[in-house]
Enzyme design. Structure first.
Site, PDB file in Angstrom:
ATOM      1  CE  LYS A 117      -4.398  -1.605   1.666  1.00  0.00           C
ATOM      2  NZ  LYS A 117      -5.415  -1.611   2.682  1.00  0.00           N
ATOM      3  CE  LYS A 200      -7.023  -7.610  -1.487  1.00  0.00           C
ATOM      4  NZ  LYS A 200      -7.134  -7.159  -0.102  1.00  0.00           N
ATOM      5  CE  LYS A 203     -14.351  -3.934   2.225  1.00  0.00           C
ATOM      6  NZ  LYS A 203     -13.034  -4.014   2.761  1.00  0.00           N
TER       7      LYS A 203
HETATM    8  P1  TYM Z   1     -11.093  -6.356   4.489  1.00  0.00           P
HETATM    9  O1  TYM Z   1     -12.151  -5.424   4.944  1.00  0.00           O
HETATM   10  O2  TYM Z   1     -10.141  -5.899   3.441  1.00  0.00           O
HETATM   11  O3  TYM Z   1     -11.753  -7.684   3.970  1.00  0.00           O
HETATM   12  C1  TYM Z   1     -12.691  -8.409   4.756  1.00  0.00           C
HETATM   13  C2  TYM Z   1     -12.521  -9.902   4.544  1.00  0.00           C
HETATM   14  O4  TYM Z   1     -12.660 -10.224   3.153  1.00  0.00           O
HETATM   15  C3  TYM Z   1     -11.514 -10.947   2.718  1.00  0.00           C
HETATM   16  N1  TYM Z   1     -11.208 -10.564   1.332  1.00  0.00           N
HETATM   17  C4  TYM Z   1     -11.087 -11.425   0.321  1.00  0.00           C
HETATM   18  N2  TYM Z   1     -11.179 -12.772   0.267  1.00  0.00           N
HETATM   19  C5  TYM Z   1     -10.993 -13.346  -0.937  1.00  0.00           C
HETATM   20  N3  TYM Z   1     -10.710 -12.659  -2.073  1.00  0.00           N
HETATM   21  C6  TYM Z   1     -10.609 -11.311  -2.055  1.00  0.00           C
HETATM   22  N4  TYM Z   1     -10.342 -10.641  -3.162  1.00  0.00           N
HETATM   23  C7  TYM Z   1     -10.792 -10.639  -0.816  1.00  0.00           C
HETATM   24  N5  TYM Z   1     -10.775  -9.335  -0.445  1.00  0.00           N
HETATM   25  C8  TYM Z   1     -11.019  -9.309   0.870  1.00  0.00           C
HETATM   26  C9  TYM Z   1     -10.392 -10.504   3.651  1.00  0.00           C
HETATM   27  O5  TYM Z   1      -9.348 -11.449   3.694  1.00  0.00           O
HETATM   28  C10 TYM Z   1     -11.138 -10.401   4.962  1.00  0.00           C
HETATM   29  O6  TYM Z   1     -11.276 -11.657   5.578  1.00  0.00           O
HETATM   30  N6  TYM Z   1      -7.721  -6.197   8.182  1.00  0.00           N
HETATM   31  C11 TYM Z   1      -8.990  -6.735   7.759  1.00  0.00           C
HETATM   32  C12 TYM Z   1     -10.145  -6.401   8.673  1.00  0.00           C
HETATM   33  C13 TYM Z   1      -9.935  -6.736  10.100  1.00  0.00           C
HETATM   34  C14 TYM Z   1      -9.987  -8.027  10.685  1.00  0.00           C
HETATM   35  C15 TYM Z   1      -9.788  -7.831  12.074  1.00  0.00           C
HETATM   36  C16 TYM Z   1     -10.199  -9.309  10.158  1.00  0.00           C
HETATM   37  C17 TYM Z   1      -9.691  -5.857  11.103  1.00  0.00           C
HETATM   38  N7  TYM Z   1      -9.601  -6.509  12.281  1.00  0.00           N
HETATM   39  C18 TYM Z   1      -9.759  -8.907  12.963  1.00  0.00           C
HETATM   40  C19 TYM Z   1     -10.174 -10.372  11.067  1.00  0.00           C
HETATM   41  C20 TYM Z   1      -9.964 -10.173  12.426  1.00  0.00           C
HETATM   42  C21 TYM Z   1      -9.317  -6.196   6.384  1.00  0.00           C
HETATM   43  O7  TYM Z   1      -8.850  -5.171   5.970  1.00  0.00           O
HETATM   44  O8  TYM Z   1     -10.288  -6.913   5.735  1.00  0.00           O
END
Ligand code: TYM
Length: 338
Positions: A117, A200, A203
């Site tokens: 990033k 990847k 969103k």
């Molecule tokens: P975030 O908001 O980017 O994404 C949420 C969840 O979706 C999964 N994901 C994907 N899985 C498959 N293919 C993709 N292209 C894809 N894009 C996103 C992510 O792996 C995630 O499971 N840091 C985290 C949020 C977070 C979190 C936590 C997760 C904050 N605290 C504690 C678990 C536990 C994040 O940015 O996810």
């Protein structure tokens, strides 16, 4: 009298930094819903994690609410899987500070997501919250004695770091945190961009054609799948040198409950046209029940707020107890609580 063993605690979160995509759905939400009855769950809309990219307060509020509605629409049952907004439980931020004392600068510098990033950006363009992000994520997880963290593949390294932080704290202050494990499925954990299949699906991608949002209507899905890049030959076959088609086949396979080789057999000799048409129909059909539920929540937004408040009340009880334990262990505070 026999007491039933405690169900493992599941915790996971999602940033409200845009609309949820089918990547989020196939990599995370769908699995949360599928296994919610087996676990003692808590799910979180991690709004503090989104402050970095989301600077308009109205957009923040709308996204939190919209993402909550989407998760409920996708089948999250608030009775067994409470959902809450991270900032409604202040201990997440509090524990972050405490854990920063057992997190090394070098560890945070090595996080792939941070490096990706910030690549090519000047120091002035990088907020320290982006650097510190994994410590807040560790707090989210450790605050609730979470055993399992169901996430997509991109979060693997952050969960590994959480384990290291928990072990280090436990070694310094005595057993305090459960050391969690990532729960990453073999399929769906890495859905790729429809425009650049080596990236990847995200969103926050400025190119809306790169992702399918869970809220996309059928005409939008049709257009995006039509525009999705494919590979040079016309065969519907999965292989590392065909990342674009392999990705589309993966999406098809999960939604149709078919393996990649079954998808390949199904489309043998058919080419991309029929494949894209069937994939579009399957996506539209799979998202239809979610859309119907979303309309229901749109007509009753107070219900979403009520559920988030309920979820926060449940989370707060656990978070307050854990944070007092942590503060007692570290010795901070004016009370001589021995
Ligand atoms: P975030 O908001 O980017 O994404 C949420 C969840 O979706 C999964 N994901 C994907 N899985 C498959 N293919 C993709 N292209 C894809 N894009 C996103 C992510 O792996 C995630 O499971 N840091 C985290 C949020 C977070 C979190 C936590 C997760 C904050 N605290 C504690 C678990 C536990 C994040 O940015 O996810």
């Amino acid at each position: 009298m026999s007491t039933s063993p405690r169900k493992p605690r599941v915790f996971s979160g999602m940033r409200p930094s845009g609309t949820a995509t089918i990547g989020n759905y196939l990599g995370a939400i769908r699995n949360w819903v599928a296994q919610q009855a087996e676990y003692d769950n808590l799910f979180c809309i991690v709004d503090l994690h989104a402050l970095d990219t989301l600077t308009d307060p109205n957009e923040m509020r709308d996204n939190i609410h919209g993402l909550a509605a989407t998760m409920f629409a996708a089948g999250l049952d608030p009775e067994i899987a409470p959902l809450f907004a991270q900032s409604d439980v202040p201990q997440h931020a509090e524990l972050t500070w405490t854990l920063s004392a057992v997190t090394q600068f070098g560890e945070l510098s090595r996080m792939t997501q941070f490096k990706d990033k910030t690549a090519g950006k000047s120091d002035a363009a990088i907020n320290s919250s982006m650097f510190f992000y994994p410590v807040l994520m560790a707090s989210d997880i450790l605050l609730y004695d979470s055993d399992l963290v169901p996430v997509g593949d991109d979060q693997r390294q952050h969960v590994e770091l959480t384990r290291d932080i928990a072990n280090r704290f436990n070694a310094r202050y005595g057993e305090t945190f459960v050391v969690p494990k990532a729960d990453i499925k073999e399929v769906g954990a890495r859905i790729m961009s429809l425009q650049e299949p080596t990236k990847k699906m995200s969103k926050t991608d400025p190119n809306v054609n790169s992702f399918i949002a869970l809220s996309d209507e059928s005409d939008v899905i049709k257009r995006k799948i039509k525009r999705a890049v494919t590979d040079s030959d016309a065969r519907v076959a999965a292989s590392p040198d065909k990342p674009a088609v392999s990705n589309l086949m993966q999406i098809y396979g999960i939604l149709a409950d078919m393996s990649l080789s079954e998808v390949e057999d199904h489309f043998a000799g058919k080419g991309y046209g029929p494949f894209k048409a069937e994939l579009t129909d399957l996506l539209v059909e799979s998202l239809a029940p979610i859309h119907e539920n979303l309309r229901m929540f749109a007509a009753n937004p107070d219900e979403v707020t009520r559920r988030l408040e309920d979820g926060a009340a449940k989370a707060r009880v656990l978070a307050e107890a854990k944070m007092s334990d942590v503060n007692r262990k570290t010795g901070v505070g004016g009370k001589l609580h021995r």
